[in-house]
Design a protein around this motif. Structure first.
Motif, PDB file in Angstrom:
ATOM      1  N   ASP A  25      62.713 -14.633  47.725  1.00 13.19           N
ATOM      2  CA  ASP A  25      62.389 -14.219  48.906  1.00 13.19           C
ATOM      3  C   ASP A  25      60.741 -14.850  48.942  1.00 13.19           C
ATOM      4  O   ASP A  25      60.119 -14.738  47.696  1.00 13.19           O
ATOM      5  N   ARG A  26      60.272 -15.074  50.052  1.00  9.36           N
ATOM      6  CA  ARG A  26      58.925 -15.575  50.181  1.00  9.36           C
ATOM      7  C   ARG A  26      57.707 -14.504  50.775  1.00  9.36           C
ATOM      8  O   ARG A  26      58.270 -13.701  51.386  1.00  9.36           O
ATOM      9  N   VAL A  27      56.699 -14.385  50.121  1.00 13.55           N
ATOM     10  CA  VAL A  27      55.724 -13.535  50.679  1.00 13.55           C
ATOM     11  C   VAL A  27      54.685 -14.317  51.011  1.00 13.55           C
ATOM     12  O   VAL A  27      53.884 -14.930  50.201  1.00 13.55           O
ATOM     13  N   ALA A  28      54.182 -13.995  52.108  1.00 10.42           N
ATOM     14  CA  ALA A  28      52.883 -14.507  52.773  1.00 10.42           C
ATOM     15  C   ALA A  28      51.684 -13.757  52.305  1.00 10.42           C
ATOM     16  O   ALA A  28      51.583 -12.439  52.164  1.00 10.42           O
ATOM     17  N   VAL A  29      50.569 -14.417  52.032  1.00  7.51           N
ATOM     18  CA  VAL A  29      49.445 -13.913  51.518  1.00  7.51           C
ATOM     19  C   VAL A  29      47.968 -14.226  52.345  1.00  7.51           C
ATOM     20  O   VAL A  29      47.862 -15.472  52.180  1.00  7.51           O
ATOM     21  N   LEU A  30      47.322 -13.193  52.897  1.00  9.27           N
ATOM     22  CA  LEU A  30      46.087 -13.679  53.767  1.00  9.27           C
ATOM     23  C   LEU A  30      45.118 -12.727  53.220  1.00  9.27           C
ATOM     24  O   LEU A  30      45.004 -11.352  53.612  1.00  9.27           O
ATOM     25  N   LEU A  31      44.244 -13.135  52.245  1.00  8.30           N
ATOM     26  CA  LEU A  31      43.451 -12.436  51.662  1.00  8.30           C
ATOM     27  C   LEU A  31      42.033 -12.889  51.387  1.00  8.30           C
ATOM     28  O   LEU A  31      41.041 -12.387  51.480  1.00  8.30           O
ATOM     29  N   GLY A  32      41.990 -14.143  51.743  1.00 10.47           N
ATOM     30  CA  GLY A  32      40.471 -14.584  51.239  1.00 10.47           C
ATOM     31  C   GLY A  32      40.288 -14.784  49.635  1.00 10.47           C
ATOM     32  O   GLY A  32      41.061 -14.288  48.954  1.00 10.47           O
TER      33      GLY A  32
ATOM     34  N   MET B  14      54.853 -17.845  46.678  1.00 12.66           N
ATOM     35  CA  MET B  14      53.865 -17.269  47.835  1.00 12.66           C
ATOM     36  C   MET B  14      53.511 -18.278  48.764  1.00 12.66           C
ATOM     37  O   MET B  14      53.912 -19.534  48.789  1.00 12.66           O
ATOM     38  N   VAL B  15      53.360 -17.699  50.187  1.00 13.13           N
ATOM     39  CA  VAL B  15      52.932 -18.451  51.248  1.00 13.13           C
ATOM     40  C   VAL B  15      51.462 -18.342  51.521  1.00 13.13           C
ATOM     41  O   VAL B  15      51.225 -17.419  52.276  1.00 13.13           O
ATOM     42  N   PRO B  16      50.659 -19.052  51.429  1.00 15.22           N
ATOM     43  CA  PRO B  16      49.089 -18.882  51.622  1.00 15.22           C
ATOM     44  C   PRO B  16      48.979 -19.043  52.981  1.00 15.22           C
ATOM     45  O   PRO B  16      49.331 -19.849  53.463  1.00 15.22           O
ATOM     46  N   ILE B  17      47.937 -18.049  53.558  1.00 17.71           N
ATOM     47  CA  ILE B  17      47.469 -18.192  55.029  1.00 17.71           C
ATOM     48  C   ILE B  17      45.913 -17.964  54.792  1.00 17.71           C
ATOM     49  O   ILE B  17      45.569 -16.982  54.308  1.00 17.71           O
TER      50      ILE B  17
ATOM     51  N   GLY C 291      59.943 -18.050  56.742  1.00 13.21           N
ATOM     52  CA  GLY C 291      61.106 -16.821  56.535  1.00 13.21           C
ATOM     53  C   GLY C 291      60.288 -15.698  55.707  1.00 13.21           C
ATOM     54  O   GLY C 291      61.127 -15.206  54.936  1.00 13.21           O
ATOM     55  N   ALA C 292      59.159 -15.637  55.753  1.00 12.05           N
ATOM     56  CA  ALA C 292      58.402 -14.687  54.761  1.00 12.05           C
ATOM     57  C   ALA C 292      59.163 -13.186  54.898  1.00 12.05           C
ATOM     58  O   ALA C 292      59.207 -12.492  56.046  1.00 12.05           O
TER      59      ALA C 292
ATOM     60  N   VAL D 251      51.003  -9.703  52.578  1.00 11.01           N
ATOM     61  CA  VAL D 251      50.058  -8.952  51.916  1.00 11.01           C
ATOM     62  C   VAL D 251      48.682  -9.658  52.679  1.00 11.01           C
ATOM     63  O   VAL D 251      48.361 -10.706  52.633  1.00 11.01           O
ATOM     64  N   VAL D 252      48.015  -8.643  53.401  1.00 11.93           N
ATOM     65  CA  VAL D 252      47.055  -9.130  54.591  1.00 11.93           C
ATOM     66  C   VAL D 252      45.835  -8.135  54.088  1.00 11.93           C
ATOM     67  O   VAL D 252      45.736  -7.090  53.859  1.00 11.93           O
ATOM     68  N   ARG D 253      44.499  -9.038  54.328  1.00 10.68           N
ATOM     69  CA  ARG D 253      43.363  -8.045  54.368  1.00 10.68           C
ATOM     70  C   ARG D 253      43.205  -7.240  55.487  1.00 10.68           C
ATOM     71  O   ARG D 253      43.842  -7.506  56.594  1.00 10.68           O
ATOM     72  N   HIS D 254      42.639  -5.796  55.341  1.00 13.11           N
ATOM     73  CA  HIS D 254      42.833  -4.843  56.264  1.00 13.11           C
ATOM     74  C   HIS D 254      42.103  -5.341  57.668  1.00 13.11           C
ATOM     75  O   HIS D 254      42.725  -4.640  58.639  1.00 13.11           O
ATOM     76  N   ASP D 255      41.269  -6.130  57.707  1.00 14.28           N
ATOM     77  CA  ASP D 255      40.611  -6.458  58.990  1.00 14.28           C
ATOM     78  C   ASP D 255      41.475  -7.195  59.845  1.00 14.28           C
ATOM     79  O   ASP D 255      41.152  -7.623  60.933  1.00 14.28           O
ATOM     80  N   ARG D 256      42.689  -7.731  59.200  1.00 17.13           N
ATOM     81  CA  ARG D 256      43.487  -8.484  60.173  1.00 17.13           C
ATOM     82  C   ARG D 256      44.851  -7.822  60.239  1.00 17.13           C
ATOM     83  O   ARG D 256      45.710  -8.387  61.058  1.00 17.13           O
ATOM     84  N   ALA D 257      45.024  -6.629  59.742  1.00 21.03           N
ATOM     85  CA  ALA D 257      46.376  -6.136  59.494  1.00 21.03           C
ATOM     86  C   ALA D 257      46.675  -5.722  61.023  1.00 21.03           C
ATOM     87  O   ALA D 257      47.965  -5.696  61.460  1.00 21.03           O
TER      88      ALA D 257
END
Length: 521
Positions: free
Chosen positions: A70-77, A96-99, A116-117, A121-127
């Motif tokens: 299963d794929r997991v998107a990651v938006l963290l910087g 991992m699917v980097p964003i 199909g993530a 996992v996202v930084r709080h200011d974009r959640a």
């Protein structure tokens, strides 16, 4: 294999299951548990803590119903948690699917849907803005907002490595291309190729055992992630630069005694613009390696780098999301071969091909193809595009035009799609840009072809003036360029802009310069 460093040859001979994008972390957590692995401001993670926290996250994600594959998107910087999230996904067998943090909601929605993530996992200011388009599992990092709190989730986890078995062919990452010419495509990057790249990068650019480097480029980008994560696999320390700020970079490099820094040419330009006093005010004596990517360093800017950092070995590498690292110009050739991106990297074969499919002669421009263990497996759900970029014998191209000389040194001429045809003659934008950057009043330049009823396309230059300098007129720039360029290559239009449009990887978005809304002459 003989061109590999001796200490990596045995690893390359092992079965693909023997090494993965977490095996190095496991080793260093045992060998040097108290050594600092990651620095972010006042926050520090040892190898032991990084191993433990990634164990907890991996277990909690699997307990939430995700299954290997299963794929997991990651938006963290660039932040403390990024390496441990990547490690957790590697341990759980979750690609991992980097964003990028600067991507818009529609862009992110496309990547989430196309990949199909099953988790984000996202930084709080974009959640909050992403919650409506997020998958069922939304994990929030660093502050309040919708979704599960990251630290609460880890606190409830067990410090047990799930050790999900992976092979070298398994996908570690779905890296979406930068999309400079259209919709991004998801490049499938395998465990074996990524792991070998990390180990060789640590050897080549000094990222490993006991070394300190700074993660400057966004870790959502292929090169930025690789050079920010390789230290975790090889016993080094990575210092996070949360967002681009040349002053802060110098402060971090001085404070943490950084030895290796990866930059793109625009970063070097910004450091130069700070002025000599900014550099004299910091202790950068530990710095011994600078390496550059995204585009070849303009020769005048490279000369400034060499003069300003005389104690540094300066490398220029060339690569792509799909092809990995392809070439490297090493320090002994920095001046002798200025303008080149070097020779083939480890275990890499190159060829230059004419439009008719025949091999080009030395020095003749053609499409650059490479074959290596670092190539992507293909594009996600796009068999046609995957086949279009490969030859029958496994060489891959991303559409760059280049030359190779008799000694094997490569020069990138331009993107095949960016070549301007004006009056039936080919004009390579990079050649014009290089010439323009030699003008003392020009900080940056991008050249594109705009439609013209007579010429087909006219050469148009977008120019960013140096700080404190007046905008250049078309006549002045043309007169300057006439000394080094043929008449048909000269810009017929010159447009002054405050900045060039770029993506998060630092690459110029030429399509935006070709659009009708671009600044008029």
């Amino acid at each position: 294999m003989e061109d590999l460093p001796e200490h990596l040859r045995s690893a390359a001979r092992q079965r693909p299951t023997a090494r993965s994008m977490v095996s190095g972390l496991r080793s260093w957590a045992r060998a040097a548990p108290g050594r600092t692995a990651v620095v972010d401001g006042d926050g520090r993670l040892t190898f032991a803590a990084l191993h433990s926290r990634s164990n907890r996250l991996a277990g909690r994600l699997l307990a939430a119903g995700l299954r290997p594959g299963d794929r997991v998107a990651v938006l963290l910087g660039n932040r403390l948690e990024h390496p441990e999230v990547a490690a957790a996904l590697g341990k759980a067998g979750l690609p991992m699917v980097p964003i990028g943090v600067r991507q818009t909601v529609p862009e992110i929605e496309f990547v989430l849907a196309h990949s199909g993530a099953r988790a984000l996992v996202v930084r709080h200011d974009r959640a909050e803005e992403l919650a409506p388009v997020a998958p069922d599992v939304l994990l929030r990092v660093g502050g309040p907002g919708p979704g599960l709190d990251y630290e609460d989730l880890l606190a409830g986890g067990r410090d047990v490595d799930p050790e999900v078995p992976v092979t070298g062919d398994d996908t570690f990452c779905v890296q979406y291309t930068s999309g400079t010419t259209g919709r991004p495509k998801g490049a499938l990057l395998g465990q074996a190729g990524r792991t070998l790249t990390a180990e060789l990068a640590a050897h080549e650019w000094g990222l490993g055992d006991g070394r300190v480097s700074v993660a400057v480029a966004p870790m959502s980008h292929g090169a930025g992630f690789m050079f920010g994560y390789a230290p975790v696999l090889t016993g080094g320390t990575v210092v996070m630069l949360p967002s681009w700020d040349p002053d802060r970079l110098l402060d971090l490099a001085s404070r943490e005694r950084a030895q290796s820094v990866f930059l793109v040419p625009t970063h070097a330009q910004a450091v130069r613009d700070l002025g000599a006093d900014a550099l004299r005010g910091r202790d950068l004596t530990a710095l011994d390696t600078l390496y550059f990517n995204a585009s070849a360093l303009p020769v005048p800017l490279k000369e400034w780098v060499l003069e300003t950092f005389p104690g540094c070995g300066v490398h220029e590498l060339y690569g792509s999301t799909e092809g990995g690292v392809v070439t490297n110009l090493r320090p002994p050739d920095a001046r002798r071969r200025a303008g080149s991106v070097g020779r083939a990297w480890y275990r890499t074969r190159l060829r230059i091909v004419r439009d008719d499919g025949t091999r080009a002669a030395p020095g003749e421009p053609g499409e650059l193809f490479s074959s290596s263990p670092f190539l992507m497996k293909g594009y996600l759900d796009d068999a046609e595009a995957s086949a279009a970029c490969r030859t029958a014998d496994g060489f891959l191209s991303v559409g760059d035009v280049a030359t190779i000389d008799d000694e094997g040194y490569v020069r990138i001429v331009d993107r095949k799609k960016d070549v301007i045809i004006s009056g039936g003659l080919n004009v390579y934008p990079r050649e014009v840009e290089e010439a323009a950057l030699a003008h003392p009043d020009v900080a940056e330049c991008a050249v594109v072809g705009l439609p013209d009823p007579h010429w087909g396309e006219v050469v148009t230059a977008y120019v960013v003036p140096r700080p404190g300098r007046a905008p250049l007129g078309a006549g002045e720039l043309t007169a300057f360029l006439r000394e080094s360029l043929s008449g048909y290559k000269l810009p017929r239009q010159v447009r002054t802009v405050p900045a060039l449009p770029r993506n998060s990887a630092g690459k110029v978005l030429r399509r935006e310069l070709r659009e009708p809304s671009a600044p008029p002459p």
